[in-house]
Design an enzyme around this catalytic site. Structure first.
Site, PDB file in Angstrom:
ATOM      1  N   THR A 187     -14.707 -29.665 -37.229  1.00 36.32           N
ATOM      2  CA  THR A 187     -14.760 -29.950 -35.788  1.00 36.32           C
ATOM      3  C   THR A 187     -16.079 -30.634 -35.454  1.00 36.32           C
ATOM      4  OG1 THR A 187     -13.411 -27.994 -35.393  1.00 36.32           O
ATOM      5  CG2 THR A 187     -14.693 -28.800 -33.526  1.00 36.32           C
TER       6      THR A 187
ATOM      7  N   SER B 278     -18.304 -34.274 -33.704  1.00 33.97           N
ATOM      8  CA  SER B 278     -18.257 -35.735 -33.667  1.00 33.97           C
ATOM      9  C   SER B 278     -18.256 -36.340 -35.074  1.00 33.97           C
ATOM     10  CB  SER B 278     -19.430 -36.281 -32.846  1.00 33.97           C
ATOM     11  OG  SER B 278     -20.656 -35.903 -33.429  1.00 33.97           O
TER      12      SER B 278
ATOM     13  N   GLY C 193     -21.542 -24.070 -35.381  1.00 29.16           N
ATOM     14  CA  GLY C 193     -21.046 -23.378 -34.196  1.00 29.16           C
ATOM     15  C   GLY C 193     -21.494 -23.969 -32.881  1.00 29.16           C
TER      16      GLY C 193
ATOM     17  N   GLY D  20     -20.289 -26.376 -31.597  1.00 32.19           N
ATOM     18  CA  GLY D  20     -19.034 -26.726 -30.920  1.00 32.19           C
ATOM     19  C   GLY D  20     -18.147 -25.521 -30.660  1.00 32.19           C
TER      20      GLY D  20
ATOM     21  N   GLU E  89     -13.968 -22.195 -38.511  1.00 31.00           N
ATOM     22  CA  GLU E  89     -14.622 -23.006 -39.555  1.00 31.00           C
ATOM     23  C   GLU E  89     -14.976 -22.136 -40.759  1.00 31.00           C
ATOM     24  OE1 GLU E  89     -17.886 -24.705 -37.368  1.00 31.00           O
ATOM     25  OE2 GLU E  89     -16.663 -26.312 -36.547  1.00 31.00           O
TER      26      GLU E  89
ATOM     27  N   LYS F   5     -30.094 -33.532 -39.380  1.00 27.94           N
ATOM     28  CA  LYS F   5     -29.637 -32.144 -39.544  1.00 27.94           C
ATOM     29  C   LYS F   5     -30.323 -31.411 -40.701  1.00 27.94           C
ATOM     30  CE  LYS F   5     -26.358 -32.761 -36.389  1.00 27.94           C
ATOM     31  NZ  LYS F   5     -24.948 -32.771 -36.634  1.00 27.94           N
TER      32      LYS F   5
HETATM   33  C1  ABF Z   1     -19.030 -28.452 -36.133  1.00 24.00           C
HETATM   34  O1  ABF Z   1     -19.480 -29.450 -35.292  1.00 24.00           O
HETATM   35  C2  ABF Z   1     -19.954 -27.401 -35.961  1.00 24.00           C
HETATM   36  O2  ABF Z   1     -19.995 -26.311 -36.734  1.00 24.00           O
HETATM   37  C3  ABF Z   1     -21.219 -27.981 -35.584  1.00 24.00           C
HETATM   38  O3  ABF Z   1     -21.569 -27.155 -34.549  1.00 24.00           O
HETATM   39  C4  ABF Z   1     -20.851 -29.297 -35.059  1.00 24.00           C
HETATM   40  C5  ABF Z   1     -21.577 -30.490 -35.532  1.00 24.00           C
HETATM   41  O4  ABF Z   1     -21.235 -31.462 -34.628  1.00 24.00           O
HETATM   42  P1  ABF Z   1     -21.585 -32.963 -34.719  1.00 24.00           P
HETATM   43  O5  ABF Z   1     -20.920 -33.480 -35.944  1.00 24.00           O
HETATM   44  O6  ABF Z   1     -20.998 -33.483 -33.455  1.00 24.00           O
HETATM   45  O7  ABF Z   1     -23.072 -33.036 -34.750  1.00 24.00           O
HETATM   46  O8  ABF Z   1     -18.884 -28.856 -37.422  1.00 24.00           O
END
Ligand code: ABF
Length: 222
Positions: A32, A34, A99, A101, A107, A125
């Site tokens: 989940t 972007s 988490g 999101g 997940e 990240k």
């Molecule tokens: C998910 O999406 C989550 O566990 C994490 O919080 C988030 C990362 O989002 P993005 O890819 O939008 O930075 O995988």
């Protein structure tokens, strides 16, 4: 390169990694967020190479179905070779915070079933020590205050994520100001608080492979 271009590049790298290993019976665990959304959109170009997917959230299930990719209930799937998902933070050992999101519990379940968990993320990240990103904790609603008090005892500052209910009907506490030196130990301690469904530390089951989007190309960290 923009952050979106880095996300697109790691999504493509994940496709390139899994594609040769798929067959028409393969079911893929899909995360989940972007970065995962870039992966889903690219995966849709290879629909004939695999059978379908298991989704880590309702949003991801909708996106997969929108592309005509069959979505299976995890209970009907015995074998999941790959799980591909993003993260909010990773350290060099591929222990993660997830988490942001609010999909952390599903997940973590899909990650537990998958043989290979591929984390896809842009270089922002990767951190030396987890915890600058507030740690999400999914909590049964009636236990919110009790769990918050226990999290304070563990040294954190929990904040109720207003207006958010998870796909499982629970609430999220975001825990600030944790310096997470022993991620697997803290993961266990938080999961032992009555009322916690799960927390966003993925340390007992870290990723197996991190594909990290950098300005110099996609780096692969195992
Ligand atoms: C998910 O999406 C989550 O566990 C994490 O919080 C988030 C990362 O989002 P993005 O890819 O939008 O930075 O995988």
């Amino acid at each position: 390169m923009t952050q979106d271009q880095l996300k697109q590049a790691v999504a493509q790298a994940a496709i390139d990694f899994i594609l040769p290993k798929l067959d028409d019976k393969s079911i893929i665990g899909v995360g989940t967020g972007s970065t995962a959304n870039f992966f889903i959109d690219l995966l849709a170009q290879h629909k004939m190479a695999f059978d379908g997917a298991v989704a880590s959230s309702e949003a991801t299930a909708q996106r997969l179905k929108g592309h005509g990719i069959p979505v299976y209930d995890l209970n009907s799937v015995s074998d999941l070779e790959f799980y591909v998902d993003g993260a909010d933070e990773s350290n060099e050992r591929l222990e993660l915070i997830k988490g942001g999101g609010a999909a952390l519990t599903r997940e973590k379940i899909v990650a537990a079933v998958a043989k290979t968990f591929i984390c896809i993320a842009d270089e922002s990240k990767l951190v030396p020590i987890l915890g600058a990103f507030p740690l999400p904790v999914e909590v049964i609603p009636m236990a919110r205050s009790h769990v918050a008090r226990q999290l304070v005892k563990l040294g954190g500052d929990p904040v109720y994520r207003e207006g958010v209910l998870t796909d499982n009907g629970n609430i999220i506490l975001d825990v600030y100001n944790l310096q997470i030196d022993s991620p697997a130990k803290l993961e266990e301690q938080i999961n032992n608080i009555v009322g916690v469904v799960t927390n966003g530390l993925f340390a007992q089951r870290p990723a197996n492979l991190l594909l990290l989007g950098t300005k110099d190309g996609v780096k692969s960290i195992k």
